[in-house]
Design an enzyme around this catalytic site. Structure first.
Site, PDB file in Angstrom:
ATOM      1  N   CYS A  13      20.756  41.247  22.962  1.00 19.70           N
ATOM      2  CA  CYS A  13      20.599  41.307  21.506  1.00 19.70           C
ATOM      3  C   CYS A  13      19.123  41.169  21.132  1.00 19.70           C
ATOM      4  CB  CYS A  13      21.413  40.192  20.856  1.00 19.70           C
ATOM      5  SG  CYS A  13      21.072  39.982  19.111  1.00 19.70           S
TER       6      CYS A  13
ATOM      7  N   CYS B 125      27.394  40.845  14.735  1.00 23.01           N
ATOM      8  CA  CYS B 125      26.025  40.331  14.761  1.00 23.01           C
ATOM      9  C   CYS B 125      25.140  41.166  13.828  1.00 23.01           C
ATOM     10  CB  CYS B 125      25.481  40.404  16.190  1.00 23.01           C
ATOM     11  SG  CYS B 125      23.713  40.070  16.287  1.00 23.01           S
TER      12      CYS B 125
ATOM     13  N   CYS C 188      26.659  35.323  19.011  1.00 26.71           N
ATOM     14  CA  CYS C 188      26.577  36.695  19.489  1.00 26.71           C
ATOM     15  C   CYS C 188      26.426  36.631  21.005  1.00 26.71           C
ATOM     16  CB  CYS C 188      25.374  37.407  18.861  1.00 26.71           C
ATOM     17  SG  CYS C 188      24.918  38.928  19.729  1.00 26.71           S
TER      18      CYS C 188
ATOM     19  N   ASP D  28       1.278  10.231   3.281  1.00 24.46           N
ATOM     20  CA  ASP D  28       1.990  11.201   4.116  1.00 24.46           C
ATOM     21  C   ASP D  28       0.975  12.158   4.729  1.00 24.46           C
ATOM     22  OD1 ASP D  28       3.987  12.499   5.362  1.00 24.46           O
ATOM     23  OD2 ASP D  28       4.832  13.418   3.572  1.00 24.46           O
TER      24      ASP D  28
ATOM     25  N   GLU E 206       0.831  -1.202   0.000  1.00 26.96           N
ATOM     26  CA  GLU E 206       0.000   0.000   0.000  1.00 26.96           C
ATOM     27  C   GLU E 206       0.864   1.249   0.000  1.00 26.96           C
ATOM     28  OE1 GLU E 206      -2.222  -0.394   3.638  1.00 26.96           O
ATOM     29  OE2 GLU E 206      -2.677  -2.502   3.215  1.00 26.96           O
TER      30      GLU E 206
HETATM   31  S1  IVH Z   1      -0.504   0.509   8.733  1.00 26.11           S
HETATM   32  C1  IVH Z   1       0.167  -2.297  11.896  1.00 26.11           C
HETATM   33  N1  IVH Z   1      -0.787   1.524   6.363  1.00 26.11           N
HETATM   34  O1  IVH Z   1       2.557   5.271   8.594  1.00 26.11           O
HETATM   35  C2  IVH Z   1      -0.088  -1.328  10.857  1.00 26.11           C
HETATM   36  N2  IVH Z   1       0.169   2.907   8.037  1.00 26.11           N
HETATM   37  O2  IVH Z   1       4.559   3.849  11.021  1.00 26.11           O
HETATM   38  C3  IVH Z   1      -0.027   0.077  11.302  1.00 26.11           C
HETATM   39  N3  IVH Z   1       0.679   5.188   7.275  1.00 26.11           N
HETATM   40  O3  IVH Z   1       2.022   6.722  11.376  1.00 26.11           O
HETATM   41  C4  IVH Z   1      -0.011   1.121  10.272  1.00 26.11           C
HETATM   42  N4  IVH Z   1      -0.029   4.932   5.212  1.00 26.11           N
HETATM   43  O4  IVH Z   1      -0.109   6.754  10.147  1.00 26.11           O
HETATM   44  C5  IVH Z   1      -0.354   1.744   7.604  1.00 26.11           C
HETATM   45  N5  IVH Z   1      -1.147   2.273   4.196  1.00 26.11           N
HETATM   46  C6  IVH Z   1      -0.729   2.498   5.444  1.00 26.11           C
HETATM   47  C7  IVH Z   1      -0.211   3.749   5.846  1.00 26.11           C
HETATM   48  C8  IVH Z   1       0.248   3.912   7.164  1.00 26.11           C
HETATM   49  C9  IVH Z   1       0.501   5.771   6.096  1.00 26.11           C
HETATM   50  C10 IVH Z   1       1.298   5.836   8.463  1.00 26.11           C
HETATM   51  C11 IVH Z   1       0.633   5.628   9.786  1.00 26.11           C
HETATM   52  C12 IVH Z   1       1.776   5.497  10.768  1.00 26.11           C
HETATM   53  C13 IVH Z   1       2.946   5.223   9.924  1.00 26.11           C
HETATM   54  C14 IVH Z   1       3.461   3.813  10.217  1.00 26.11           C
END
Ligand code: IVH
Length: 671
Positions: free
Chosen positions: A435, A412, A430, A122, A118
């Site tokens: 400052c 500075c 500095c 972000d 997957e």
């Molecule tokens: S699964 C056991 N799937 O990535 C499974 N996490 O360290 C737990 N994240 O902060 C997470 N896309 O928020 C999973 N397709 C995805 C994800 C995902 C983003 C984030 C999640 C977590 C970090 C995993």
């Protein structure tokens, strides 16, 4: 009086709700609109009208409830039904294959396994709790065990159904996923904000994180935030046999799932899919920073189980940081709150990893030397995730002869004091305590999020207060006068009152935040927490001896000396006194209450197997105890692993209770 509602109105409201929900689902989840905007608006208006005429008709899950009218005072803590774990990272195909092989070893089988592959979205993780199909709570990850209850904000996100659909709705389910903002929505939002002169954001993730933490949920309601569901926090009344099955089930329940997720067999297929996603990255609607690979079969997931903070059955395979080339136009020098003067690159704007970059950090003089960069050079930049872009190298081969050396300042830039470069140190500094740039930096830090969190007091306002001579140090902030503030350019009574209210609240922030606010070198969030828990009050920290500081776990000499030096400084003591007179009373910080180790002082020694040292310490503290590095009469419990030496001996001499790692884990409830 429910009986007053005509049956026709009741039925119409129900029908409208169904229609609007369906339209939301098609638009926000399936990306396949059912209605024209005007038709949708018409239905929505009709429903609002019915609910206004007969408020009894208003249900909690009505689509109109997504636009809220209330402002929360703060977020309640939310204990997750099971820990919201994070994932281990791999960076290369070799690392990934190694991860697969280690799984084979663990399972004692090298039969090809099936994985769910997957995109790693972000965004910001969010857990949703549905009871009998109704959304009842939403919480951020927090520390993985306890997050923040952001239900009101989550209700405003239209791709999050308020009510699950279809057959197979479980009696209770905790769904996990990611809040994110599409790249095009983000650009449009920033463009509009720029035109309106309101706040813009550095990247989609900051935008989403900030929005989820708004106390006034009408703000996120007006922002283009979406959700993808991808994991399970728990379910009652049913089970799912695999990750693929789970995702299909979540989609059938009306939750948005990641369209690019695939179930594939064998490491080679995963490696190929990683390559595809890396290539498609730019053209995808959302930002992703890698790929998450999960063992598909739920039985295998169970057998592989967990390490303390991450499952063995899933891994995050990150994309390498993105790079770009552009020209260095100039270098400017800024003075931080501790007086350190740092160079910053001013660049020809370049688009990199979703944002336009115009500045990059150059760190310090050593870094300038290492880069051997000249003004006018073409430079290569890197931007990884959220961090400030970094100049990786100069490309001398593209020089034209018009480049020139970077001029290192001798005074500075803010107060013209001669700059010093301490022996063996890379920082230009500095040394002028008064400052204005340092003071501004310090006040901005003090008013910032991780410190006293004084909203409405940003850099611009602080600059103004300094310019007008209203404040000369942090204590003055607590003595501000409403009338004078209100009289300043662009202020007025309302904003003056708001800021003073915020300052009022800041008088009683927890001690650790207050310690962060003081800006003592070496004392970050973690250090402040340790000091606050150990000494309880500001006077306690101020009176601590070197020995007492060093006895604390994780406190080294640099931190201890920095604390001693800070409190020994007469100007600092005078400032604290004036703050106290102005009613500043930091709150005592208690270790989390109710933990099995509540109130104990625990020493960990020797090697541990299941836990790293840090994990063990976190566990100790999460369960209410203080973790210490030296054994004394005040120690309550010693956890000794193989190889424990003098500390174990001393504990035995003192007749302290000593347990091994297995017993420790058992008491901590981790086995
Ligand atoms: S699964 C056991 N799937 O990535 C499974 N996490 O360290 C737990 N994240 O902060 C997470 N896309 O928020 C999973 N397709 C995805 C994800 C995902 C983003 C984030 C999640 C977590 C970090 C995993």
């Amino acid at each position: 009086m429910a009986s007053a509602v005509p049956e026709k109105a009741r039925a119409r409201a129900a029908a409208l709700r169904t229609q609007i929900r369906e339209a939301d689902h098609r638009y926000y989840v399936l990306d396949d609109p059912l209605l024209a905007d005007s038709e949708y608006d018409e239905l929505y208006r009709e429903l609002v009208e019915l609910e206004t005429t007969w408020p009894e008709l208003l249900t909690d899950d009505s689509p109109t409830r997504r636009v809220p009218g209330s402002v929360a005072a703060g977020f309640e803590p939310y204990a997750h039904p099971s820990p919201m774990v994070s994932l281990d990272n791999v960076m290369t195909a070799d690392d990934f294959r190694e991860w697969v092989v280690s799984g084979d070893r663990y399972l004692k089988s090298d039969a090809p396994r099936t994985f769910s592959v997957e995109p790693k979205i972000d965004g910001v993780g969010l857990e949703l709790i549905y009871e009998q199909g109704l959304l009842v709570a939403a919480a951020t990850r927090g520390d993985g065990l306890v997050g923040e209850n952001v239900t009101a904000n989550a209700r405003t996100i239209r791709s999050i159904p308020q009510r699950l659909r279809g057959p197979g709705v479980p009696e209770w389910i905790a769904v996990r996923g990611e809040c994110y903002c599409r790249k095009d929505d983000f650009l449009a939002f920033n463009r509009a904000a720029e035109e309106a002169g309101t706040r813009t954001f550095a990247n989609p993730r900051n935008f989403v994180a900030g929005s989820l933490r708004m106390l006034d949920s009408s703000i996120p309601a007006a922002r283009p935030i979406r959700y993808f569901a991808y994991a399970l926090g728990g379910v009652r009344g049913t089970t799912y046999g695999s990750q693929g099955e789970l995702i299909d089930a979540l989609a059938a329940l009306g939750l948005p799932t990641i369209p690019e997720a695939r179930v594939l067999t064998g490491a080679d297929a995963v490696v190929a899919r990683y390559g595809e996603l890396a290539a498609e990255r730019e053209s995808l609607a959302y930002e992703l920073d890698g790929v998450v690979v999960k063992v598909d079969d739920a039985t295998l997931q169970d057998r592989m189980g967990m390490r303390i903070r991450s499952p063995r059955w899933a891994v995050a395979w990150k994309f390498p940081a993105q790079r770009a080339q552009t020209r260095l136009l100039a270098v400017d020098w800024s003075v931080g709150r501790t007086g350190v003067v740092t160079p910053r690159a001013i660049l020809e704007p370049v688009f990199l990893a979703g944002v336009t970059v115009q500045h990059a950090t150059l760190h310090n003089l050593d870094e300038l030397e290492r880069l051997a960069v000249r003004v006018g050079d073409v430079v290569e930049l890197e931007r990884a995730g959220d961090v400030i872009p970094k100049v990786l190298r100069a490309l001398p081969e593209s020089r034209t002869g018009n480049e020139h050396d970077i001029e290192i300042p001798t005074a500075c830039p803010a107060c013209s004091t001669a700059l010093a470069r301490a022996e063996g140190k890379v920082a230009l500094r500095c040394g002028n305590f008064a400052c204005p740039a340092q003071l501004k930096g310090h006040l901005a830090h003090l008013a910032g999020r991780g410190a006293l969190d004084i909203r409405g007091l940003g850099e611009k306002q602080i600059e103004q207060l300094l310019r007008e001579g209203l404040v000369e140090d942090a204590a003055d902030l607590f003595c501000l006068d409403e009338e004078r503030l209100a009289g300043l350019e662009r202020w007025g009574t309302k904003s003056a009152r708001n800021v003073l209210e915020q300052i009022e609240a800041a008088r009683t922030r927890p001690l650790d935040r207050f310690l962060v606010a003081l800006g003592i070198r070496e004392v970050g969030e973690r250090g402040a927490q340790i000091l606050a828990r150990a000494f309880g009050t500001l006077a306690g920290v101020a009176a601590a001896t070197r020995e007492e500081l060093l006895e604390l776990d994780e406190v080294g000499e640099a931190l201890a000396d920095s604390v001693l030096t800070w409190f020994a400084e007469p100007r600092h003591r005078a400032m604290l006194e004036r703050m106290a007179t102005a009613g500043v009373r930091p709150l005592r910080v208690e270790a989390p209450a109710g933990g099995v180790f509540e109130g104990l002082t625990i020493v960990i020694t020797g090697t541990l197997e299941a836990l790293s040292r840090d994990e063990a310490k976190q566990l100790v503290e999460g369960l209410g105890a203080r973790s210490s590095s030296s054994v004394s009469k005040r120690t309550d419990l010693v956890v000794a692993g193989p190889g424990a030496g003098s500390k174990l001996k001393k504990a035995q001499e003192l007749g302290l209770e000593v347990i091994d790692e297995a017993e420790f884990l058992r008491r901590a409830g981790r086995t």
